[in-house]
Scaffold this motif. Structure first.
Motif, short mmCIF file in Angstrom:
data_model
loop_
_atom_site.label_atom_id
_atom_site.label_comp_id
_atom_site.label_asym_id
_atom_site.label_seq_id
_atom_site.Cartn_x
_atom_site.Cartn_y
_atom_site.Cartn_z
N ILE A 195 0.23 12.99 0.02
CA ILE A 195 0.02 12.82 -1.41
C ILE A 195 0.76 13.90 -2.19
CG2 ILE A 195 -1.71 12.78 -3.25
CD1 ILE A 195 -3.73 11.76 -1.21
N THR B 262 0.83 -1.21 0.00
CA THR B 262 0.00 0.00 0.00
C THR B 262 0.86 1.25 0.00
OG1 THR B 262 -1.74 -1.16 1.22
CG2 THR B 262 -1.84 1.24 1.20
N ASN B 263 1.90 1.27 0.82
CA ASN B 263 2.80 2.43 0.87
C ASN B 263 3.69 2.51 -0.36
OD1 ASN B 263 1.79 3.35 3.30
ND2 ASN B 263 3.31 2.27 4.53
N ASN C 186 -2.92 6.53 6.42
CA ASN C 186 -3.88 7.57 6.08
C ASN C 186 -5.11 7.00 5.39
OD1 ASN C 186 -2.79 10.46 6.65
ND2 ASN C 186 -1.01 9.33 5.90
N SER C 187 -5.41 5.76 5.70
CA SER C 187 -6.63 5.12 5.20
C SER C 187 -7.24 4.29 6.32
CB SER C 187 -6.30 4.23 3.98
OG SER C 187 -5.38 3.22 4.34
N ARG D 142 0.40 5.94 2.78
CA ARG D 142 -1.02 5.76 2.46
C ARG D 142 -1.71 4.81 3.45
NH1 ARG D 142 -4.84 8.91 0.93
NH2 ARG D 142 -6.63 7.77 0.09
#
Length: 266
Positions: free
Chosen positions: A244, A157-158, A167-168, A164
């Motif tokens: 982001i 994911t990162n 942050n999800s 990320r």
């Protein structure tokens, strides 16, 4: 330490670079692992169990190289390759078995490529690309340990966008954990091939003033450019998050820098 002195994969018949092998072929861990870990899409080829189908399958996948048992291991050391997919996909189902040796795992070939420039020469025959590519061979087994699987999902994911994962919405639900499959690939050999610099033309063409007067030669630097983030209609966050924005800015700068340096042969 030069690349020839760095820890490296063994040179075998199947992974030895043949054309321009000496100037372009690389076998050291660091070069190969960094190409893989900076490539957004890997292409994975594997044999099919159907004896009537002569063609190997190939699919694009997300993946990265790291060590679960020793997360701080640098890219200059041996690492495993982790691949992410859906549990019912053909490769993930085949990954649970091996047509050759159940102890080894399921054989895969993995390709990673960066395009760094369009090399334009005096003649079509000498046109080329600047690129960084890697081919790996290894045996895949499914990750059954829950902690290792969760760790791999976070790393992948990162790998899409830095930070990320945190942050999800985490952790993944039981259904998400069950439907996701991770393959761990033990890489047995690999090689990289890198082309940089400008065009290389024949001496006769370089002495042809008429040809040189009408034909532009050089390199068009090439890199993946990330655009301005566009919000979803369902988005409720007013400003693009810093993780982001920082990712987009850094990747664009790094990509451009590498492409320009490749023209200089660096």
């Amino acid at each position: 330490m030069s690349n020839s002195d760095s820890p490296a994969y063994p040179k075998l018949a199947r992974n030895t670079v043949q054309r321009y092998g000496k100037p372009r072929g690389k076998y050291d861990y660091q070069t190969i692992h960094e190409i893989v870990n900076t490539t957004q899409v890997l292409h994975v080829s594997f044999p099919t169990p159907d004896p009537s189908d002569p063609f190997p399958a190939m699919i694009p996948m997300l993946g990265f190289m790291a060590s679960f048992s020793s997360p701080d291991t640098p890219t200059s050391s041996p690492l495993n390759l982790y691949l992410h997919g859906y549990i019912s996909s053909r490769l993930m189902r085949l990954g649970k078995t091996s047509p050759l040796d159940e102890e080894e795992g399921f054989p895969l070939t993995i390709a990673a490529t960066h395009l760094d420039g369009l090399v334009l020469a005096l003649t079509p025959n000498h046109h080329s690309y600047n690129y960084r590519s890697a081919i790996l061979h290894g045996y895949a087994t499914t990750v059954e340990d829950a902690d290792e699987k969760l760790w791999a999902m976070e790393k992948i994911t990162n790998g899409v966008v830095d930070e990320r994962w945190e942050n999800s919405r985490i952790p993944p639900t039981k259904t998400e954990m069950t439907s996701t499959q991770i393959l761990r690939v033990r890489v047995v050999d690999a090689s990289a091939k890198i082309r940089n610099g400008g065009p290389s033309d024949d001496r006769a063409d370089m002495k042809n003033d008429e040809l040189r007067a009408k034909t532009w030669i050089g390199v068009v630097p090439t890199w993946t450019a990330y655009g301005k983030p566009i919000e979803s209609p369902e988005n409720r966050v007013e400003k693009v998050p810093e993780h982001i924005a920082k990712f987009v800015k850094r990747e664009n700068e790094v990509g451009q820098k590498k492409a320009v340096l490749a023209v200089k042969g660096e």
